[in-house]
Each structure stands twice: as C-alpha cells, then as structure tokens.
Design an enzyme around this catalytic site. Sequence first.
Site, PDB file in Angstrom:
ATOM      1  CD  GLU A 273      60.081  11.229  49.240  1.00  0.00           C
ATOM      2  OE1 GLU A 273      60.957  10.640  49.893  1.00  0.00           O
ATOM      3  OE2 GLU A 273      60.129  12.450  48.998  1.00  0.00           O
ATOM      4  N   PRO A 274      54.219  11.051  47.117  1.00  0.00           N
ATOM      5  CG  PRO A 274      52.383   9.772  46.412  1.00  0.00           C
ATOM      6  CD  PRO A 274      53.857   9.672  46.738  1.00  0.00           C
ATOM      7  N   GLY A 275      52.098  13.562  48.458  1.00  0.00           N
ATOM      8  CA  GLY A 275      51.317  13.948  49.628  1.00  0.00           C
ATOM      9  C   GLY A 275      50.006  14.546  49.159  1.00  0.00           C
ATOM     10  NE  ARG A 276      50.268  20.493  47.016  1.00  0.00           N
ATOM     11  CZ  ARG A 276      50.342  21.538  47.843  1.00  0.00           C
ATOM     12  NH1 ARG A 276      49.266  22.204  48.152  1.00  0.00           N
ATOM     13  NH2 ARG A 276      51.510  21.921  48.330  1.00  0.00           N
ATOM     14  NE  ARG A 312      47.979  24.608  51.061  1.00  0.00           N
ATOM     15  CZ  ARG A 312      47.569  25.056  49.900  1.00  0.00           C
ATOM     16  NH1 ARG A 312      46.313  25.384  49.715  1.00  0.00           N
ATOM     17  NH2 ARG A 312      48.406  25.177  48.896  1.00  0.00           N
ATOM     18  CE1 TYR A 316      53.562  27.682  52.264  1.00  0.00           C
ATOM     19  CE2 TYR A 316      51.543  26.459  52.601  1.00  0.00           C
ATOM     20  CZ  TYR A 316      52.901  26.598  52.791  1.00  0.00           C
ATOM     21  OH  TYR A 316      53.583  25.650  53.494  1.00  0.00           O
ATOM     22  CB  CYS A 345      43.254  39.459  67.199  1.00  0.00           C
ATOM     23  SG  CYS A 345      41.826  39.173  68.218  1.00  0.00           S
ATOM     24  CD  GLU A 346      48.016  37.913  63.700  1.00  0.00           C
ATOM     25  OE1 GLU A 346      48.546  38.631  62.830  1.00  0.00           O
ATOM     26  OE2 GLU A 346      48.560  37.613  64.773  1.00  0.00           O
ATOM     27  CE1 TYR A 374      52.338  19.480  53.310  1.00  0.00           C
ATOM     28  CE2 TYR A 374      51.133  19.513  51.234  1.00  0.00           C
ATOM     29  CZ  TYR A 374      52.192  19.067  51.994  1.00  0.00           C
ATOM     30  OH  TYR A 374      53.110  18.200  51.449  1.00  0.00           O
TER      31      TYR A 374
HETATM   32  C1  LIG Z   1      56.587  17.677  51.488  1.00  0.00           C
HETATM   33  C2  LIG Z   1      57.359  16.613  50.845  1.00  0.00           C
HETATM   34  C3  LIG Z   1      56.733  15.707  49.988  1.00  0.00           C
HETATM   35  C4  LIG Z   1      55.259  15.791  49.604  1.00  0.00           C
HETATM   36  O1  LIG Z   1      55.004  16.912  48.833  1.00  0.00           O
HETATM   37  P1  LIG Z   1      53.572  17.061  48.102  1.00  0.00           P
HETATM   38  O2  LIG Z   1      53.683  18.333  47.362  1.00  0.00           O
HETATM   39  O3  LIG Z   1      52.536  17.104  49.160  1.00  0.00           O
HETATM   40  O4  LIG Z   1      53.413  15.885  47.204  1.00  0.00           O
HETATM   41  C5  LIG Z   1      57.482  14.674  49.466  1.00  0.00           C
HETATM   42  N1  LIG Z   1      58.801  14.561  49.746  1.00  0.00           N
HETATM   43  C6  LIG Z   1      59.454  15.435  50.554  1.00  0.00           C
HETATM   44  C7  LIG Z   1      60.891  15.246  50.814  1.00  0.00           C
HETATM   45  C8  LIG Z   1      58.749  16.485  51.126  1.00  0.00           C
HETATM   46  O5  LIG Z   1      59.399  17.355  51.905  1.00  0.00           O
END
Ligand SMILES: *Cc1c(COP(=O)(O)O)cnc(C)c1O
Length: 419
Positions: A273-276, A312, A316, A345-346, A374
Amino acid sequence: MHRFKYKKGGLHCEGVGLERIAQKVGTPFYCYSLESVREHYRRLRDAFKGIDCQICYSVKSNSNLTLMRQLVRMGAGLDIVSGGELYKGLKVGASPETIVYSSVGKTEAEIRAASSAGILMFNVESEEELEAINRVACHLGKVQPVALRVNPDVKASTHHYITTGTKENKFGISMDDAFRMFVESYRYPFLKFIGVHTHIGSQITEARPFVQTIRKISEFVTRLRRAGMFLEYFNIGGGLGIVYSKEKPQTAHAFAAAVRPLLQKMKLKVILEPGRFISGNSGILVTEVLYWKEARHKTFCIVDAGMNDLARPSIYGAHHEILPVRQRGSSGPAATHVDVVGPICESGDFLAKDRKLVRMRSGEFLAVMSCGAYGFTMASNYNSRPRIPEVVVRGQRFWVARRRETPEDLIRGEEILDV
Ligand SMILES: *Cc1c(COP(=O)(O)O)cnc(C)c1O
C-alpha cells in the site's frame, strides 16, 4: 528520483518551465510530474516481479483524479480510508476487486457502500468493526472478505505522529487478540477471513522494521495454519520513505530483495500500500514571494502559500527543500536564518525555518519540493483561502487538473440565516 530540474537557469517540471505555468495559472499552485508518478509505480512493480503481488496505491497521499487514473491504468489497485476515497476510486475506473479499505472508524454507511461495490477486502481494526461488517453483509445477503490489521509492535524510527505499529497506538489489533479472532471466525457467518494486514508507519527509510514485521507475521501465519486457519493474503501496508533532504532511503529494489525470501516462504499473495513512495517526490508547490522582511536576528521571506495549502511543516515539523524557480548567478551572499512563512494568522504558519536563501524580490517564485504526498490532500480553507490548483505535466505539456477555487466555492452549501 524526480523530474524537477533547472534548464537555462529556470526550474522545470519535465519539459515545462514553472515560470510559464505560474504566468498562466497564477500562484500558488501544486505541480505534478506524471512521468515521476509512473516511474515510481513501475519501479516498485518491477522490484516485486516473480511474487504474486498487488500494489494498492494509498489514495490519501494524493487523490488527484488524473494521477489516480494514470496509476489505475497501469494496473494499480487502491488502498482507501473513507467513503469519499471509494467514490473517487470508482470515478477513475478502478475495479472494485483491486480496492482494499483501511480505517479505524468506518461508518455503517461507508461499509455498506464499499461492500455493495464489491471491494477486495476490508482491513479490520477491532472486534466491534467485525460485527458491524458482518451485520451489513447479512443485510446485503453476501459473504464479505476481510483481513485483520495486526499490530506487530515493531518500532519504526519515524515521526511519532506517523508511527503506527507499536502497542501504544490506536491502530490495529494485538497479535494475541487477532489470533483469537481468527480462530473464532465461525462467529461471523457473513465474513470470510482471507488475510492479515500490517502498516507500521510512514517515511520508513530502512528495510529492517519491515523485515521484523514479516518475521513476526510469518510465525503468526504458521500458528494459524496449525490451528486450521488458512489465509490467502498478506498485506504489508505502505510506509516506504523518500528523500526530503539528506535521507538515504532504501530503493524499491533493496526493499524487495530484503523481504523476498521471507515472503516466498509464506506462500501468500502479497499486497503493498505505497502512498508517499509513489506521489511524494512527484509534486511540488510553487509560491510567489510577497515581501522580504529583515528583523533583528531573523529574516522572513513572506510568500503567498500558507499552512492551509501545505500543512506538513506546521503539523509534523516536516522539512521541504526550498528552491528559487529562477537561479541567479552572483547576486551577493545568501541570507542565513531565513524563515519562509505564509500569510496566515498563526505563528505556526511556516513552510521552512532557518534556511539559507538568496535575497528574494517581490514577484519572484519559490518551489517547495517533495510535496506530492500529503500536500494538497491536507489543504484546507482556513482563513477563507480558496484551495489552490493542481497542475499536471507530461512531457512538454501541462493541464490544470483541478482549478483554483473561487470565492463562490468558499460559501457553497452555506446559508446566511437572519435568525
Ligand atoms: C497512510 C497509509 C498508507 C500509506 O502510507 P505511506 O507512508 O504514504 O506509504 C498505507 N496503508 C495504510 C493503512 C495507511 O493508513
């Protein structure tokens, strides 16, 4: 790896100058390189060749429809976390049987929508959620496949807001509880327990925590087999780290090499499940300098993008490189201790702190790097600021994939009640 490079002194996205885009669409704006998105996906896919593996792109990192469509067309499935992401996924033509659904707080309406659509499975995070999905499946007259999200209690050295795999965390189910839930799966006649899911955190730059996780899950799956429980899928989750400044993250190839022998022994279908990893380095934010303000110990570069556009750094403490879109030759020494701040304004409204930066003039552009993940997805209308456009580049061409919001967008759905 990304496709944002200087050509003739001007920063480009693939073959298009960012100044040209800025003149056409105004600032600030997000800009995505489709070729980068495609390349990151391809790398991961190729690294896992020979393993029965479905890559489910994590939509929450960047849910731009054009970008999602591109990935779906290349064969990616989707990892979603809400009914809204399900809606967007189906809109771009993802086939439901490639969609997995994670979240600690799925509502009954969300469960019904996803189950009716026929998604591959839910990643379930609690016993009560199992009951809820079982109930919905009963009403729909179907058997719903599920995986349990197990918390392997592995520490991934990352920001504490984005670590998710330790005991203290709201995510997942402890190994012991999960074991019992698998063994007692007969209690849920409308569920089929087909997999085990983990997601130990985000921006993880080394293979070690993944390897530890897979070892633990491997033993767990063996114990389950002995108890007569045979699974079909192991979902490793996402979390692969990328370069923001000086990180040296594992490559897709090194990651795959480290986990391949363990996965092959498990003999389960694999989900990632890659996102970033896919979207992060594929996008930047371009902003215009409004004012340069020198205070006693500090210099402030005030720009037209703020924490509502890119959250971010504020939430973070994330680091994003800041580059001038127009490189200048010998225009004097760079200022040090420059904070790049927005108009909100922060005091927490900053994009970068204590940087070295050439003296910028009003009207010049800065690029905030590596904000494809993100970035826009966390943008808000705080301070009644319309959300900024998302521009997509491929080769020599660019398109506004999502237009800039207008003042009317800010009040859509709202009534002025004289009561
Ligand atoms: C956010 C999330 C991801 C993706 O995370 P990345 O750090 O962007 O790869 C994959 N699986 C689950 C369950 C998540 O909550």
